[in-house]
Design an enzyme around this catalytic site. Structure first.
Site, PDB file in Angstrom:
ATOM      1  N   GLU A  53      23.457   6.048 -10.747  1.00  0.00           N
ATOM      2  CA  GLU A  53      24.679   6.389 -11.493  1.00  0.00           C
ATOM      3  C   GLU A  53      24.744   7.889 -11.769  1.00  0.00           C
ATOM      4  O   GLU A  53      25.809   8.508 -11.685  1.00  0.00           O
ATOM      5  CB  GLU A  53      24.723   5.635 -12.834  1.00  0.00           C
ATOM      6  CG  GLU A  53      24.681   4.118 -12.712  1.00  0.00           C
ATOM      7  CD  GLU A  53      23.265   3.563 -12.693  1.00  0.00           C
ATOM      8  OE1 GLU A  53      22.365   4.202 -12.104  1.00  0.00           O
ATOM      9  OE2 GLU A  53      23.053   2.480 -13.249  1.00  0.00           O
ATOM     10  N   TRP A 171      -3.456  -7.232  20.572  1.00  0.00           N
ATOM     11  CA  TRP A 171      -2.155  -7.144  21.241  1.00  0.00           C
ATOM     12  C   TRP A 171      -1.518  -8.498  21.542  1.00  0.00           C
ATOM     13  O   TRP A 171      -1.102  -8.761  22.646  1.00  0.00           O
ATOM     14  CB  TRP A 171      -2.273  -6.324  22.533  1.00  0.00           C
ATOM     15  CG  TRP A 171      -3.020  -5.043  22.352  1.00  0.00           C
ATOM     16  CD1 TRP A 171      -4.222  -4.715  22.897  1.00  0.00           C
ATOM     17  CD2 TRP A 171      -2.613  -3.929  21.558  1.00  0.00           C
ATOM     18  NE1 TRP A 171      -4.600  -3.459  22.487  1.00  0.00           N
ATOM     19  CE2 TRP A 171      -3.623  -2.954  21.663  1.00  0.00           C
ATOM     20  CE3 TRP A 171      -1.503  -3.651  20.756  1.00  0.00           C
ATOM     21  CZ2 TRP A 171      -3.560  -1.731  21.014  1.00  0.00           C
ATOM     22  CZ3 TRP A 171      -1.439  -2.434  20.103  1.00  0.00           C
ATOM     23  CH2 TRP A 171      -2.454  -1.492  20.243  1.00  0.00           C
ATOM     24  N   THR A 197     -11.234  -8.152   8.752  1.00  0.00           N
ATOM     25  CA  THR A 197     -10.244  -7.461   9.586  1.00  0.00           C
ATOM     26  C   THR A 197     -10.643  -6.003   9.779  1.00  0.00           C
ATOM     27  O   THR A 197     -10.509  -5.438  10.869  1.00  0.00           O
ATOM     28  CB  THR A 197      -8.837  -7.571   8.934  1.00  0.00           C
ATOM     29  OG1 THR A 197      -8.524  -8.944   8.793  1.00  0.00           O
ATOM     30  CG2 THR A 197      -7.770  -6.879   9.758  1.00  0.00           C
ATOM     31  N   LEU A 205      -3.730   0.958   9.075  1.00  0.00           N
ATOM     32  CA  LEU A 205      -2.765   0.338   8.152  1.00  0.00           C
ATOM     33  C   LEU A 205      -1.692   1.295   7.636  1.00  0.00           C
ATOM     34  O   LEU A 205      -1.081   1.048   6.604  1.00  0.00           O
ATOM     35  CB  LEU A 205      -3.475  -0.342   6.954  1.00  0.00           C
ATOM     36  CG  LEU A 205      -4.513  -1.422   7.304  1.00  0.00           C
ATOM     37  CD1 LEU A 205      -5.177  -1.946   6.032  1.00  0.00           C
ATOM     38  CD2 LEU A 205      -3.856  -2.580   8.050  1.00  0.00           C
ATOM     39  N   GLU A 297      -1.816  -8.458   5.448  1.00  0.00           N
ATOM     40  CA  GLU A 297      -1.857  -8.485   6.910  1.00  0.00           C
ATOM     41  C   GLU A 297      -3.083  -9.234   7.429  1.00  0.00           C
ATOM     42  O   GLU A 297      -3.569  -8.950   8.515  1.00  0.00           O
ATOM     43  CB  GLU A 297      -1.818  -7.053   7.459  1.00  0.00           C
ATOM     44  CG  GLU A 297      -0.498  -6.358   7.244  1.00  0.00           C
ATOM     45  CD  GLU A 297      -0.210  -5.269   8.264  1.00  0.00           C
ATOM     46  OE1 GLU A 297      -0.812  -5.264   9.357  1.00  0.00           O
ATOM     47  OE2 GLU A 297       0.618  -4.405   7.942  1.00  0.00           O
ATOM     48  N   SER A 305      -7.125 -17.896   0.927  1.00  0.00           N
ATOM     49  CA  SER A 305      -7.370 -17.748  -0.523  1.00  0.00           C
ATOM     50  C   SER A 305      -6.047 -17.618  -1.274  1.00  0.00           C
ATOM     51  O   SER A 305      -5.849 -18.251  -2.310  1.00  0.00           O
ATOM     52  CB  SER A 305      -8.189 -16.499  -0.832  1.00  0.00           C
ATOM     53  OG  SER A 305      -9.406 -16.559  -0.172  1.00  0.00           O
TER      54      SER A 305
HETATM   55  C1  AOF Z   1      19.465   2.690 -13.480  1.00  0.00           C
HETATM   56  N1  AOF Z   1      19.757   3.223 -12.262  1.00  0.00           N
HETATM   57  O1  AOF Z   1      19.153   3.835 -10.197  1.00  0.00           O
HETATM   58  C2  AOF Z   1      17.562   2.701 -11.494  1.00  0.00           C
HETATM   59  C3  AOF Z   1      17.296   2.087 -12.752  1.00  0.00           C
HETATM   60  O2  AOF Z   1      11.083   5.583 -15.147  1.00  0.00           O
HETATM   61  P1  AOF Z   1      12.568   5.687 -15.334  1.00  0.00           P
HETATM   62  O3  AOF Z   1      12.990   6.411 -16.567  1.00  0.00           O
HETATM   63  O4  AOF Z   1      13.291   6.126 -14.095  1.00  0.00           O
HETATM   64  O5  AOF Z   1      13.081   4.194 -15.628  1.00  0.00           O
HETATM   65  C4  AOF Z   1      12.773   3.150 -14.797  1.00  0.00           C
HETATM   66  C5  AOF Z   1      13.647   1.975 -15.153  1.00  0.00           C
HETATM   67  O6  AOF Z   1      15.013   2.290 -14.925  1.00  0.00           O
HETATM   68  C6  AOF Z   1      13.333   0.768 -14.295  1.00  0.00           C
HETATM   69  O7  AOF Z   1      12.324  -0.009 -14.843  1.00  0.00           O
HETATM   70  C7  AOF Z   1      14.664   0.053 -14.328  1.00  0.00           C
HETATM   71  O8  AOF Z   1      14.779  -0.647 -15.547  1.00  0.00           O
HETATM   72  C8  AOF Z   1      15.677   1.188 -14.354  1.00  0.00           C
HETATM   73  N2  AOF Z   1      16.088   1.537 -12.992  1.00  0.00           N
HETATM   74  N3  AOF Z   1      18.269   2.084 -13.680  1.00  0.00           N
HETATM   75  O9  AOF Z   1      20.297   2.764 -14.396  1.00  0.00           O
HETATM   76  C9  AOF Z   1      18.861   3.271 -11.269  1.00  0.00           C
HETATM   77  N4  AOF Z   1      16.625   2.758 -10.519  1.00  0.00           N
HETATM   78 ZN    ZN Z   2      19.606   4.989 -15.334  1.00  0.00          ZN
END
Ligand code: AOF
Ligand code: ZN
Length: 371
Positions: A53, A171, A197, A205, A297, A305
């Site tokens: 946003e 492969w 592995t 990896l 993988e 497990s």
């Molecule tokens: C939003 N817009 O694009 C995303 C959100 O570590 P921070 O401050 O960036 O916060 C992480 C939290 O923000 C994450 O756990 C989730 O709740 C929210 N992610 N929120 O408004 C975004 N990526």
């Molecule tokens: Zn945000």
């Protein structure tokens, strides 16, 4: 622009950020002006910041007074370095917000919507909700279950074998399937294999698709007796991406020191009554360091497990048109099933051809219950 198309476009933006947002969910945001014309769109930035946003509001091509925003996740309510996305939207002149799903993060869950409503905006929740949740299922899993979403990748013959009797496994599937597998590494935060592995294949990896090398996941080795060779490829490539070893509290202190000095992270896990490492404990530790999506993988023992503890959420099956026979090595080792049950544990949700091979995705029947 039509409303459903605006949200689909936000979802598509979010889809492109999977694997590059760090611990943050990948969110898409589309802003339309009062004439419902597109004025801005964005997805969450690299490593999770800035939020979608914030970027979209900053990059508007014209005025958004009276406009509408479409966001794939509830805008955040917490302040971090800058004001929250919910308050930024309130102060932007936008009047309506369509949100695909609530944020499970307690700092925001419900609070983002409250801020918007208190600011006098109309809020609509639930457009393409299940698609939005599915997209960030790893994030939802980490927050709600305190463990990553776990996918098991198997490249096998038609009869589910991963190596011939002398262990040669490299492969089985073709070039395109192998590249597809590397793409999975790019979209997962961590990859895990068992020590067998490492001893047999000496894998690296990392993701070796040109341009995506930096998206290589962190690497986790399940090695209860700490028998990893110090000269293996995983350790040689420590400068590319970290290596974590899950081992028992009893393993050799000298070897632990040597590995620590080389820069390997040693994680000691509890052992159960059968002396097996408690893998769920390892998964909780991964959640604590922000891992949303884990790709397993192999080999067969680790797969068995995790399956026997119902810790596999998704299966990625790559199958090639050969039979290796009963004396070959199975993708899943002994499961100790006493009574056959035909109750389904996985449901197929997509399949596609990759040259001559077939790729199938299966989902644990219980997965949707969690979110
Ligand atoms: C939003 N817009 O694009 C995303 C959100 O570590 P921070 O401050 O960036 O916060 C992480 C939290 O923000 C994450 O756990 C989730 O709740 C929210 N992610 N929120 O408004 C975004 N990526
Ligand atoms: Zn945000």
């Amino acid at each position: 622009m039509q409303m459903l198309a605006a949200m689909r476009s936000a979802l598509s933006l979010a889809q492109h950020g999977i694997g590059i947002c760090g611990h943050n969910p990948s969110v898409g945001c589309v802003i339309l002006n009062s004439d419902m014309q597109l004025v801005s769109s964005a997805r969450t930035g690299y490593n999770g910041r800035p939020h979608a946003e914030q970027i979209a509001l900053k990059n508007c091509s014209s005025t958004i007074n009276g406009g509408t925003a479409f966001v794939t996740l509830e805008p955040c309510a917490h302040n971090y370095k800058t004001t929250s996305c919910a308050s930024l939207i309130v102060n932007s002149g936008i009047k309506k917000v369509y949100i695909a799903c609530l944020d499970p993060d307690k700092r925001t869950s419900g609070k983002g919507i409250s801020i918007l409503k208190k600011g006098g905006l109309e809020v609509f929740l639930g457009m393409y909700e299940s698609t939005a949740k599915d997209l960030n299922r790893g994030f939802f899993s980490r927050i709600i279950r305190e463990r990553p979403q776990v996918a098991l990748k198997v490249a096998s013959s038609l009869d589910g074998k991963i190596a011939n009797p002398n262990g040669n496994s490299k492969w089985i599937t073709g070039e395109l399937a192998r590249r597809h597998g590397h793409m999975q590494r790019a979209t997962h935060d961590a990859v895990l294999v068992g020590i067998n592995t490492v001893l047999k294949d000496n894998p690296t990896l990392t993701c070796r698709i040109e341009g995506l090398e930096k998206q290589s996941p962190i690497r986790i080795i399940v090695d209860s007796a700490l028998s990893i060779p110090l000269a293996c490829n995983l350790i040689k490539t420590l400068d590319k991406t970290p290596v974590y070893i899950w081992t028992s509290k009893k393993s050799d202190e000298n070897k632990k020191d040597q590995l620590n000095k080389l820069g390997v992270n040693i994680i000691e896990l509890t052992q159960d009554k059968a002396q097996k490492l408690v893998l769920l404990e390892g998964l909780h530790i991964l959640a604590n360091i922000g891992i949303n999506n884990l790709l397993v993988e192999g080999g067969g023992k680790v797969a068995a497990s995790l399956l026997s503890k119902d810790l596999i959420d998704k299966l990625f099956l790559y199958r090639s048109g050969v039979f290796l026979g009963g004396d070959s090595i199975s993708s899943v080792s002994k499961l100790d099933i006493q009574k056959i049950s035909l109750e389904k544990k996985f449901l197929r949700f997509s399949s596609r051809e990759l040259e001559d091979d077939i790729f199938e995705e299966w989902k644990n029947v219980d997965l949707d219950k969690f979110f």
